[in-house]
Design a protein around this motif. Structure first.
Motif, PDB file in Angstrom:
ATOM      1  N   GLU B 200       0.814  -1.226   0.000  1.00  0.00           N
ATOM      2  CA  GLU B 200       0.000   0.000   0.000  1.00  0.00           C
ATOM      3  C   GLU B 200       0.844   1.272   0.000  1.00  0.00           C
ATOM      4  O   GLU B 200       0.485   2.266  -0.620  1.00  0.00           O
ATOM      5  N   ILE B 201       1.969   1.231   0.720  1.00  0.00           N
ATOM      6  CA  ILE B 201       2.785   2.455   0.766  1.00  0.00           C
ATOM      7  C   ILE B 201       3.789   2.504  -0.375  1.00  0.00           C
ATOM      8  O   ILE B 201       4.601   3.426  -0.449  1.00  0.00           O
ATOM      9  N   VAL B 240      -0.028   3.026  10.170  1.00  0.00           N
ATOM     10  CA  VAL B 240       0.500   3.380   8.837  1.00  0.00           C
ATOM     11  C   VAL B 240      -0.630   3.350   7.812  1.00  0.00           C
ATOM     12  O   VAL B 240      -0.759   4.260   6.983  1.00  0.00           O
ATOM     13  N   ARG B 243      -2.801   6.377   7.936  1.00  0.00           N
ATOM     14  CA  ARG B 243      -2.192   7.535   7.306  1.00  0.00           C
ATOM     15  C   ARG B 243      -2.246   7.428   5.786  1.00  0.00           C
ATOM     16  O   ARG B 243      -2.394   8.424   5.080  1.00  0.00           O
ATOM     17  N   THR B 244      -2.057   6.215   5.289  1.00  0.00           N
ATOM     18  CA  THR B 244      -2.114   6.007   3.841  1.00  0.00           C
ATOM     19  C   THR B 244      -3.517   6.276   3.336  1.00  0.00           C
ATOM     20  O   THR B 244      -3.718   6.930   2.326  1.00  0.00           O
ATOM     21  N   SER B 247      -4.192   9.900   3.119  1.00  0.00           N
ATOM     22  CA  SER B 247      -3.565  10.606   2.011  1.00  0.00           C
ATOM     23  C   SER B 247      -4.214  10.270   0.669  1.00  0.00           C
ATOM     24  O   SER B 247      -3.897  10.852  -0.342  1.00  0.00           O
ATOM     25  N   GLU B 248      -5.087   9.274   0.704  1.00  0.00           N
ATOM     26  CA  GLU B 248      -5.794   8.911  -0.527  1.00  0.00           C
ATOM     27  C   GLU B 248      -7.261   9.266  -0.356  1.00  0.00           C
ATOM     28  O   GLU B 248      -8.144   8.417  -0.412  1.00  0.00           O
TER      29      GLU B 248
END
Lengths: 256, 256
Positions: B200-201, B240, B243-244, B247-248
């Motif tokens: 994902e990141i 994490v 946060r991902t 950001s999407e």
């Protein structure tokens, strides 16, 4: 192999103990003595107790902190009477000899850390270690003299490291590994990177961090990562940080 | 303590080997036999070779895959002739006994995994193990019969686990730990969570993932995390992912 072993004495109070430690080390073939912020000096009594192991005393390194003494070591073992609030990997002296032989055979330096005469190592110092070792003693009379403790450990190191070239040694954990173990500094750098990242993503509250990072540190120190593994972990952390930066578009420029 | 040890035989071809294995196990006080997708059945020859260890044969569990056989075990050790492309922690049988004793004393089940008569365990199977064990043999005649290999390992388990209650045992790694070791399933769940997060990141390319996740798996299996450590790691991964997700913002609703 035995030249991979460093004996680290922290805040030693009595110069005679430093001398006796040097003698015990030399008897067993060890030579590298590191003194962390020693209270005692290498005086006449130290030299007398060393009984012709003066070369070890003369070559002893003085370090201001335990961190600086162990910075280049791949395996750091602290002597401890008992495990503390957060349990840490605990070995017998014989197990420690085995582990040290594996680490030495793979080209790593090993630190054996001994605490103050009065009260041993602090929790903070013990938490810098990959593992702890407890020398068996009578439970009603359990406090060993520091030089005697060094004698026992040096003896076990000699047993373990001088037969490491036998047929069995090729199978030991850590031999034929593809990358060297990370040094304490490299592992510590990764852990600091991780801590910073965990704060950035809001997982770690820097105001109440204590047990979380202690447990994370213990996990990775127990695994004793090699340098490639450290690179992978740091790569992951950098990738997380890039995503965090990307999600904070109004704060761009704050981070590299 | 010995009832913590499971002997896992993968794709065994000859029923006589299963019977002989049961006998070897019973001689040494072991009782738990798991057969992964066995080619041989428990037939007359197996019963005859077991020499009154029929109870072990009758109680043997049949599993479709190695993963299902080892799912509940805290320590999984695979027997291997040699280390492979990515080196794995490798133990002697005696070291393995020590490690198993520690794991058993801390309340964990242990799987000793033995491969096919013809070609042992595959790399994929070996990568599911916390560590590998190599039984020393003459290098010119190195292929042990599987039941003989089980005999050697069962003997070492008996030596290690039946004196674990002596005074030294209290100091072994894993005893007095505050949380039990994660089972294979729990560790595997965390690793899958990590792999998904790394995709994902953008750190892991799912099209060329192989060595990266193998190295990550080896690192964590070597550390043998406890359940609290698994919880901490999964908490990090979830943070994490949040946060991902954040950001999407144009993809919201895709993830929980």
């Amino acid at each position: 192999m035995l030249n991979r072993i460093c004996v680290v004495m922290v805040n030693t109070t009595h110069s005679g103990n430093i001398g006796a430690a040097a003698r015990a080390m030399k008897n067993m073939g060890l030579s590298r003595l590191l003194l962390v912020d020693p209270i005692a000096s290498i005086d006449e009594e130290a030299i007398q107790r060393s009984s012709r192991a003066e070369d070890i005393l003369h070559n002893a390194e003085i370090h201001p902190t335990l961190e600086s003494a162990i910075a280049g070591c791949g395996l750091v073992v602290g002597t401890s009477a008992r495990s503390r609030s957060v349990p840490w990997p605990l070995m017998t002296p014989r197990q420690c000899g085995d582990r040290a032989a594996q680490a030495a055979a793979a080209g790593n330096d090993i630190a054996l850390v001994f605490g103050r005469e009065s009260r041993g190592l602090t929790n903070e110092e013990l938490h810098l270690c990959n593992a702890h070792v407890h020398i068996p003693t009578d439970e009603n009379f359990s406090s060993l003299n520091v030089a005697q403790a060094i004698q026992v450990m040096a003896y076990e190191m000699r047993l373990a490291l001088t037969d490491v070239e036998n047929a069995e040694s090729e199978q030991r954990w850590g031999v034929d590994w593809d990358y060297p173990m990370a040094t304490h500094d490299q592992l510590n750098g990764m852990l600091q990177h991780m801590e910073q990242t965990l704060v950035e993503i809001g997982f770690l509250d820097p105001n109440t961090p204590k047990q979380l990072m202690t447990r994370v540190r213990r996990l990775f120190q127990r695994a004793a990562p090699d340098r490639m593994e450290i690179n992978i972990l740091r790569g992951m952390l950098a990738a997380v940080q890039r995503r965090t930066d990307a999600s904070e578009s109004d704060e761009r420029g704050d981070k590299a």
